[in-house]
Design a protein around this motif. Structure first.
Motif, mmCIF file in Angstrom:
data_model
loop_
_atom_site.group_PDB
_atom_site.id
_atom_site.type_symbol
_atom_site.label_atom_id
_atom_site.label_comp_id
_atom_site.label_asym_id
_atom_site.label_seq_id
_atom_site.Cartn_x
_atom_site.Cartn_y
_atom_site.Cartn_z
ATOM 1 N N GLU A 13 46.952 -17.911 32.085
ATOM 2 C CA GLU A 13 47.539 -17.275 33.605
ATOM 3 C C GLU A 13 49.020 -17.955 34.051
ATOM 4 O O GLU A 13 49.200 -19.281 33.551
ATOM 5 C CB GLU A 13 46.991 -17.199 34.766
ATOM 6 C CG GLU A 13 47.617 -16.027 36.050
ATOM 7 C CD GLU A 13 48.295 -15.200 36.292
ATOM 8 O OE1 GLU A 13 49.800 -15.454 36.423
ATOM 9 O OE2 GLU A 13 47.625 -14.693 35.890
ATOM 10 N N ASP A 14 50.116 -17.236 33.536
ATOM 11 C CA ASP A 14 50.817 -18.308 33.655
ATOM 12 C C ASP A 14 52.160 -18.290 34.907
ATOM 13 O O ASP A 14 52.637 -18.957 35.023
ATOM 14 C CB ASP A 14 52.101 -17.670 32.543
ATOM 15 C CG ASP A 14 52.674 -16.478 33.449
ATOM 16 O OD1 ASP A 14 52.061 -15.608 33.272
ATOM 17 O OD2 ASP A 14 54.230 -15.825 33.352
ATOM 18 N N GLU A 15 51.410 -17.909 35.980
ATOM 19 C CA GLU A 15 51.720 -17.778 37.439
ATOM 20 C C GLU A 15 51.033 -18.693 37.792
ATOM 21 O O GLU A 15 49.319 -18.623 38.578
ATOM 22 C CB GLU A 15 51.677 -16.612 38.637
ATOM 23 C CG GLU A 15 53.002 -15.852 37.619
ATOM 24 C CD GLU A 15 54.351 -16.448 38.180
ATOM 25 O OE1 GLU A 15 54.483 -16.903 39.100
ATOM 26 O OE2 GLU A 15 55.596 -15.538 37.345
ATOM 27 N N PRO A 16 51.650 -20.490 38.045
ATOM 28 C CA PRO A 16 50.404 -21.869 38.790
ATOM 29 C C PRO A 16 49.597 -20.921 40.104
ATOM 30 O O PRO A 16 48.278 -21.267 40.330
ATOM 31 C CB PRO A 16 51.362 -22.223 38.720
ATOM 32 C CG PRO A 16 52.738 -22.556 37.978
ATOM 33 C CD PRO A 16 52.581 -21.009 38.310
ATOM 34 N N SER A 19 46.739 -18.451 38.768
ATOM 35 C CA SER A 19 45.980 -19.444 38.456
ATOM 36 C C SER A 19 44.786 -20.407 39.044
ATOM 37 O O SER A 19 43.701 -20.308 38.968
ATOM 38 C CB SER A 19 46.906 -20.669 37.189
ATOM 39 O OG SER A 19 45.374 -20.438 36.665
ATOM 40 N N GLU A 40 48.759 -21.037 30.554
ATOM 41 C CA GLU A 40 49.553 -20.458 31.016
ATOM 42 C C GLU A 40 50.707 -19.744 30.007
ATOM 43 O O GLU A 40 51.425 -19.376 30.260
ATOM 44 C CB GLU A 40 50.590 -22.504 31.048
ATOM 45 C CG GLU A 40 49.877 -23.006 31.605
ATOM 46 C CD GLU A 40 50.893 -24.639 32.435
ATOM 47 O OE1 GLU A 40 51.661 -24.612 31.975
ATOM 48 O OE2 GLU A 40 50.275 -25.554 33.032
ATOM 49 N N ASP A 41 50.535 -20.236 28.968
ATOM 50 C CA ASP A 41 50.973 -18.743 27.883
ATOM 51 C C ASP A 41 49.764 -17.809 27.494
ATOM 52 O O ASP A 41 48.494 -18.911 26.431
ATOM 53 C CB ASP A 41 51.726 -19.369 27.441
ATOM 54 C CG ASP A 41 51.868 -20.467 25.893
ATOM 55 O OD1 ASP A 41 50.681 -20.113 25.399
ATOM 56 O OD2 ASP A 41 52.372 -21.553 26.601
ATOM 57 N N GLN A 44 48.404 -20.467 23.903
ATOM 58 C CA GLN A 44 47.443 -22.023 24.815
ATOM 59 C C GLN A 44 45.916 -20.879 24.420
ATOM 60 O O GLN A 44 45.433 -21.782 24.465
ATOM 61 C CB GLN A 44 47.996 -22.268 25.510
ATOM 62 C CG GLN A 44 47.131 -23.353 25.542
ATOM 63 C CD GLN A 44 47.812 -24.334 27.608
ATOM 64 O OE1 GLN A 44 48.848 -23.956 28.352
ATOM 65 N NE2 GLN A 44 46.930 -25.552 27.303
ATOM 66 N N MET A 63 52.107 -12.226 30.109
ATOM 67 C CA MET A 63 52.551 -14.259 29.599
ATOM 68 C C MET A 63 53.189 -14.096 28.102
ATOM 69 O O MET A 63 53.367 -13.592 27.497
ATOM 70 C CB MET A 63 51.081 -14.798 29.659
ATOM 71 C CG MET A 63 49.640 -14.048 30.251
ATOM 72 S SD MET A 63 48.745 -16.059 29.429
ATOM 73 C CE MET A 63 47.933 -14.134 28.428
#
Length: 268
Positions: A13-16, A19, A40-41, A44, A63
């Protein structure tokens, strides 16, 4: 419901904020679950999945690097043959993908932002499937899993015109290539490479969309980015790493077969 062994998972999930929220909720509704990593992407996420081979993957659809769908394809393509396939859960929104597509593919989904009630339903489904798998151990069909994942991204539209001749660009020229003359299609970053014994050409169309419209049943998938015309396959050679390479009639270079599709070329 409890599983026979502690399950493992990777979150992408790229939104902290989202996530952290998903991880916090999972800790509440599934405290036994061990999170191997948070990506985060998409690139990865693929690396973490292949490094840890988790039981479950929670994938954001959109993502950087790779979408959740592309991550699932890449993971299915390179997953170890000796390990049962991961269970995919896509984190999505109503207006992005048709919910029935997920249901047809037997893959679960969670709508953003995740709620404890909805996530609990997903967790119960995952536990049930993990328990069933533990009771009757088997290695799944990764090729079938990849094809179910691909069906989510671009469901076939039967009303679309079927393609019998490929109009492919070669410089300032447009080549008219009958589908029957194509040895294989190979997806690149923005195009599909159309390979024939007479040369190569590009089309501005995704491999998924192209194959959904091709008027032929002669093509098989051998890699997430390659569809081969079976009429052009001369032989399959098993390399030292266990993967197969195909020799194609009229084409100088070999075509690599990913682990997910290696079973198609084992001796009968």
């Amino acid at each position: 419901m409890s599983t026979v062994a502690a399950a493992t998972a990777v979150i992408a999930e790229d939104e902290p904020v989202l996530s952290r929220n998903l991880r916090r909720l999972l800790e509440q509704v599934w405290p036994e679950l061990r999170i191997c990593g948070v990506a985060e992407d998409g690139l990865q996420a693929t690396e973490l999945a292949l490094a840890h081979t988790p039981d479950v993957m929670f994938l954001d659809i959109k993502m950087p690097g790779r979408t959740g769908i592309e991550v699932a394809e890449a993971v299915a393509d390179e997953w170890p043959e000796t390990k049962a396939e991961p269970l995919f859960v896509f984190v999505t929104a109503y207006d992005e993908f048709a919910v029935p597509a997920f249901e047809r593919a037997a893959i679960d989904y969670v709508l953003k932002p995740a709620t404890p009630e909805r996530l609990l339903q997903t967790v119960e489904r995952l536990k049930r499937r993990l328990n069933e798998r533990a009771a009757s151990p088997h290695v799944g069909d990764m090729a079938a899993l990849m094809q179910r994942v691909q069906a989510i991204a671009e469901p076939a539209d039967d009303a679309m015109e079927r393609i019998k001749v490929i109009r492919a660009g070669v410089g300032n020229t447009v080549r008219m290539i009958p589908v029957t003359d194509v040895a294989f299609f190979e997806a690149t970053e923005k195009y599909v490479n159309v390979v024939t014994p007479l040369g190569e050409a590009l089309v501005r169309m995704s491999l998924r969309e192209l194959m959904a419209r091709i008027d032929s049943t002669d093509f098989i998938q051998v890699h997430r980015s390659v569809m081969v015309n079976t009429n052009f396959i001369l032989s399959a050679t098993r390399e030292e790493n266990g993967l197969y390479s195909l020799r194609i009639r009229g084409v100088d270079r070999l075509v690599k077969v990913s682990r997910a599709f290696g079973h198609l070329f084992r001796p009968m």
